[in-house]
Design an enzyme around this catalytic site. Structure first.
Site, short mmCIF file in Angstrom:
data_model
loop_
_atom_site.label_atom_id
_atom_site.label_comp_id
_atom_site.label_asym_id
_atom_site.label_seq_id
_atom_site.Cartn_x
_atom_site.Cartn_y
_atom_site.Cartn_z
N GLY A 45 0.78 -1.24 0.00
CA GLY A 45 0.00 0.00 0.00
C GLY A 45 0.81 1.29 0.00
CD GLU A 100 0.86 0.78 7.15
OE1 GLU A 100 1.08 0.60 5.95
OE2 GLU A 100 0.54 -0.12 7.94
CG ASP A 101 -1.38 1.74 3.25
OD1 ASP A 101 -1.24 1.48 4.47
OD2 ASP A 101 -1.84 0.92 2.44
CG ASP A 104 -8.38 0.32 10.04
OD1 ASP A 104 -9.19 1.19 10.31
OD2 ASP A 104 -8.72 -0.84 9.74
CE LYS A 132 -10.30 3.94 7.27
NZ LYS A 132 -10.70 2.55 6.97
CG PHE A 158 -12.56 -0.05 2.55
CD1 PHE A 158 -11.66 -0.66 3.41
CD2 PHE A 158 -12.41 -0.25 1.18
CE1 PHE A 158 -10.65 -1.48 2.93
CE2 PHE A 158 -11.40 -1.07 0.69
CZ PHE A 158 -10.52 -1.68 1.57
CB VAL A 159 -10.04 5.40 1.65
CG1 VAL A 159 -11.00 6.30 2.43
CG2 VAL A 159 -8.87 5.01 2.54
CG ASP A 165 -5.71 -3.61 -1.89
OD1 ASP A 165 -5.47 -3.15 -0.76
OD2 ASP A 165 -5.98 -4.81 -2.08
NE ARG A 171 -2.12 -3.08 -4.19
CZ ARG A 171 -2.26 -3.22 -2.87
NH1 ARG A 171 -2.21 -2.17 -2.10
NH2 ARG A 171 -2.44 -4.41 -2.34
#
Ligand code: 5GP
Length: 185
Positions: A45, A100-101, A104, A132, A158-159, A165, A171
């Protein structure tokens, strides 16, 4: 692909602007401490994020990838992540920046921070494009002099896009958006 997106949260331009700011802060912080960081990106990600970020960091750095898996093809984490693809470079005595993307629940970062500690990193910082906080279960802690660099706070949705992805798709979208629910139901 674009017609699968319900709304755009962060445009290409907003992402680029925010990454410039993050990179300037990181450059200034590490210049001040005199430490040369080891950038470790979380695959898959963070691949676009790290590529854009490191080109704006003006320091001598190394770049490596690590993979931790906890997600299947759904939209909700399925438990404890495992490091499934380890480091090529040695982080012993290094000042690691984990890139990190999205954070969560915090499980993945917490697992990766432990992994860096076990492997002897002197400090561990985290640079996450999205955060988040509403979904946090594990309050990860940076290590030593490490800092938490955060791009944007993300709503509890959820993005996808810009590296993120759904079932390995989306992506390559240049922006970050929310999928239409009918796509993943
Ligand atoms: P955590 O371990 O913090 O629960 O989850 C981290 C990982 O879950 C992220 O690296 C990302 O791969 C995935 N993830 C969490 N939220 C989202 C989201 O909204 N969209 C996508 N595509 N992946 C997510």
């Amino acid at each position: 692909m674009n017609d699968h997106i319900r709304k755009i949260l962060f445009t290409e331009q907003q992402i680029s602007q925010r990454i410039s700011e993050l990179a300037s802060t990181i450059t200034a912080d590490f210049n001040a401490s005199g430490a040369a960081p080891a950038v470790v990106a979380v695959a898959t990600g963070a691949f676009l994020f790290v590529a854009d970020l490191v080109r704006k960091i003006h320091l001598p750095i190394t770049v490596d990838f690590i993979r931790a898996e906890s997600y299947g093809s759904g939209t909700v984490s399925n438990g404890q992540p495992l490091v499934s693809f380890g480091l090529k470079l040695d982080v012993r005595g290094k000042h690691v920046i984990l890139v990190e993307d999205i954070v969560d629940t915090g499980n993945t970062l917490s697992c990766l921070i432990d992994y860096m500690k076990t492997n002897g990193a002197s400090s561990v910082s985290v640079c996450a494009l999205l955060d988040k906080p509403a979904r946090r279960k594990v309050h990860f802690q940076v290590v030593g002099e490490g800092k938490f660099y955060r791009g944007f706070e993300c709503p509890d949705e959820f993005v996808v896009g810009y590296g993120l992805d759904f079932a390995e798709q989306y992506r390559n979208l240049p922006y970050i958006g929310v999928l239409k629910p009918e796509i993943y139901k």
